[in-house]
Enzyme design. Structure first.
Site, PDB file in Angstrom:
ATOM      1  N   ASP A  65       0.819  -1.212   0.000  1.00  0.00           N
ATOM      2  CA  ASP A  65       0.000   0.000   0.000  1.00  0.00           C
ATOM      3  C   ASP A  65       0.855   1.264   0.000  1.00  0.00           C
ATOM      4  O   ASP A  65       2.009   1.259   0.429  1.00  0.00           O
ATOM      5  CB  ASP A  65      -0.881   0.050   1.262  1.00  0.00           C
ATOM      6  CG  ASP A  65      -2.036  -0.923   1.207  1.00  0.00           C
ATOM      7  OD1 ASP A  65      -2.077  -1.769   0.291  1.00  0.00           O
ATOM      8  OD2 ASP A  65      -2.904  -0.859   2.096  1.00  0.00           O
ATOM      9  N   HIS A 116      -5.793   3.027  -4.248  1.00  0.00           N
ATOM     10  CA  HIS A 116      -5.814   3.272  -2.796  1.00  0.00           C
ATOM     11  C   HIS A 116      -6.240   4.729  -2.516  1.00  0.00           C
ATOM     12  O   HIS A 116      -5.753   5.345  -1.569  1.00  0.00           O
ATOM     13  CB  HIS A 116      -4.429   2.991  -2.225  1.00  0.00           C
ATOM     14  CG  HIS A 116      -4.365   2.765  -0.749  1.00  0.00           C
ATOM     15  ND1 HIS A 116      -5.302   2.020  -0.040  1.00  0.00           N
ATOM     16  CD2 HIS A 116      -3.452   3.183   0.184  1.00  0.00           C
ATOM     17  CE1 HIS A 116      -4.969   1.986   1.231  1.00  0.00           C
ATOM     18  NE2 HIS A 116      -3.855   2.693   1.401  1.00  0.00           N
ATOM     19  N   HIS A 214       3.647  -2.247   3.122  1.00  0.00           N
ATOM     20  CA  HIS A 214       3.688  -0.891   2.574  1.00  0.00           C
ATOM     21  C   HIS A 214       5.037  -0.665   1.894  1.00  0.00           C
ATOM     22  O   HIS A 214       6.076  -0.977   2.483  1.00  0.00           O
ATOM     23  CB  HIS A 214       3.505   0.153   3.685  1.00  0.00           C
ATOM     24  CG  HIS A 214       2.186   0.063   4.387  1.00  0.00           C
ATOM     25  ND1 HIS A 214       1.926  -0.892   5.339  1.00  0.00           N
ATOM     26  CD2 HIS A 214       1.058   0.807   4.253  1.00  0.00           C
ATOM     27  CE1 HIS A 214       0.681  -0.736   5.786  1.00  0.00           C
ATOM     28  NE2 HIS A 214       0.139   0.280   5.145  1.00  0.00           N
TER      29      HIS A 214
END
Length: 291
Positions: A65, A116, A214
């Site tokens: 992400d 996102h 991430h």
């Protein structure tokens, strides 16, 4: 810390970017590609939903992400390439606009590009506000790649702050909302060894599922090789997920395979996930310094 990251990057650059024809002997690789239809299964991830991806035991889906952020996304891509594995990258629209070449690199290396939001808001939003964030994110990704069909209809809500109205909006527009089955807490102030330990222990507790990471933190860059090595040594397989298309029929599955079976282990609550901290400087449009 910076010297350590530089050494890690140098190592993976020596290995080089590998594709399916260049995989080194013993590479983890992708065991199979799972083709899903978002119109049939609109929400996945046992942390929040009653359904998750129809994986077999010892199968893991890697997701990242908040990127792309070159100083971290590049070495993440090199590490993935060194093991010939593919992942899904849930990208923030403002990051895609700042670094469009990074979006193209992720796509060109065969990974799944997903949305996102445009600005990564960590708050409850009205449907209209959420729609602007969702559609803005998709637009930025499509513009960066230059091919609307190259962006998957996959979406992850920032902070996993689910809202029924937003989930309904996504489903109505043919988008699949992704949560996760386990996290590694790599956005918190822990070191890379602890990130890897938490990732593997939670994968082992469940046996299969979607891992949330991430690509905007140095600790993730350093933890990823250890995570992949541990997965390989423990007999896990990597599954790459892509959306169904006219020339790509969905993988045959049963309804029972999608049923999520939560484990008793408690993970970090979605409400504890922190906002994007490694984003773009709005004043100067520059990549921030590593912290």
């Amino acid at each position: 810390m910076r010297r350590t990251i530089a050494a890690c990057v140098s190592l993976v650059l020596m290995i080089g970017t590998a594709d399916a024809e260049q995989c080194l002997p013993g590479a983890l690789g992708v065991s199979r590609t799972l083709v899903v239809d978002p119109n049939e299964h609109s929400r996945v991830g046992s942390m929040q939903y009653p359904e998750t991806l129809p994986l077999n035991d010892h199968e893991v889906v890697l997701t990242f992400d908040d990127g792309p952020l070159p100083r971290y996304t590049n070495p993440v891509l090199e590490t993935l390439a060194s093991e010939c594995v593919k992942a899904t990258f849930f990208m923030v629209g403002q990051m895609a606009r700042a670094y469009p070449w990074m979006v193209r690199r992720v796509h060109d290396e065969g990974h799944t590009v997903a949305n996102h939001t445009q600005n990564h808001p960590i708050r409850k939003m009205s449907v209209d506000q959420a729609a602007r964030e969702i559609e803005g994110g998709f637009a930025s990704l499509r513009e960066a790649i230059g091919d609307p069909q190259a962006v998957s209809p996959f979406f992850r809500i920032p902070g996993l702050l689910r809202q029924k109205s937003v989930e309904q909006y996504l489903a109505a527009h043919g988008d699949m909302t992704w949560s996760a089955d386990f996290v590694a807490d790599d956005w918190t102030r822990i070191n890379n060894s602890e990130v890897a330990r938490r990732a593997i222990s939670r994968i082992e507790a469940r046996g299969k599922g979607i891992l949330l990471l991430h690509d905007i933190h140095p600790r993730t860059v350093l933890a990823l090789p250890e995570i992949l090595n541990e997965l390989k040594s423990r007999g896990y397989k990597i599954v790459h997920v892509v959306p169904a298309a006219a020339d790509r029929p969905k993988t045959a599955t049963s309804a029972q395979q999608w049923v999520a079976r939560p484990t008793p282990e408690q993970h970090t609550s979605p409400s504890q996930m922190r906002p994007l901290r490694q984003g773009i400087s709005r004043r100067h449009g520059q990549e921030p310094e590593a912290k």
